[in-house]
Design a protein around this motif. Structure first.
Motif, PDB file in Angstrom:
ATOM      1  N   LEU A  67       0.864  -1.172   0.000  1.00 32.01           N
ATOM      2  CA  LEU A  67       0.000   0.000   0.000  1.00 32.01           C
ATOM      3  C   LEU A  67       0.904   1.226   0.000  1.00 32.01           C
ATOM      4  O   LEU A  67       1.756   1.376   0.867  1.00 32.01           O
ATOM      5  CB  LEU A  67      -0.886  -0.016   1.248  1.00 32.01           C
ATOM      6  CG  LEU A  67      -1.976   1.031   1.352  1.00 32.01           C
ATOM      7  CD1 LEU A  67      -2.974   0.877   0.203  1.00 32.01           C
ATOM      8  CD2 LEU A  67      -2.698   0.909   2.674  1.00 32.01           C
TER       9      LEU A  67
ATOM     10  N   SER B 187      -0.020   7.155  -0.937  1.00 31.94           N
ATOM     11  CA  SER B 187      -1.243   7.765  -1.464  1.00 31.94           C
ATOM     12  C   SER B 187      -2.473   6.858  -1.333  1.00 31.94           C
ATOM     13  O   SER B 187      -3.575   7.249  -1.689  1.00 31.94           O
ATOM     14  CB  SER B 187      -1.036   8.148  -2.934  1.00 31.94           C
ATOM     15  OG  SER B 187      -0.816   6.990  -3.722  1.00 31.94           O
ATOM     16  N   GLY B 188      -2.276   5.626  -0.842  1.00 32.38           N
ATOM     17  CA  GLY B 188      -3.391   4.705  -0.654  1.00 32.38           C
ATOM     18  C   GLY B 188      -3.619   3.744  -1.801  1.00 32.38           C
ATOM     19  O   GLY B 188      -4.520   2.916  -1.742  1.00 32.38           O
ATOM     20  N   ASP B 189      -2.803   3.845  -2.853  1.00 30.62           N
ATOM     21  CA  ASP B 189      -2.901   2.915  -3.976  1.00 30.62           C
ATOM     22  C   ASP B 189      -2.126   1.643  -3.656  1.00 30.62           C
ATOM     23  O   ASP B 189      -1.268   1.631  -2.777  1.00 30.62           O
ATOM     24  CB  ASP B 189      -2.315   3.553  -5.249  1.00 30.62           C
ATOM     25  CG  ASP B 189      -3.080   4.793  -5.672  1.00 30.62           C
ATOM     26  OD1 ASP B 189      -4.312   4.810  -5.541  1.00 30.62           O
ATOM     27  OD2 ASP B 189      -2.428   5.752  -6.136  1.00 30.62           O
TER      28      ASP B 189
END
Length: 63
Positions: free
Chosen positions: A9, A12-14
């Protein structure tokens, strides 16, 4: 058992699903043991000449 590719992960959360486990035995053991113990881990990724690899690990504790 363990896949040779990890899913991470990003900040940026991607998700990032194209990094291989490190070849350094000490680092590899720390990652496998931490994962098996259910710990939250932060890995450092080095990028050079179009290649990326995990080069460090920080244990931020249990989930």
């Amino acid at each position: 058992m363990y896949s040779s590719v990890v899913s991470l992960l990003t900040d940026s959360g991607d998700t990032k699903d194209d990094l291989r486990l490190p070849t350094d035995d000490n680092l590899l053991t720390q990652i496998k043991d931490g994962f098996a113990e259910g710990k939250d881990l932060i890995v450092s990724v080095m990028s050079a000449m179009g290649e990326e690899q995990i080069c460090g690990l920080k244990d931020i504790g249990p989930k």
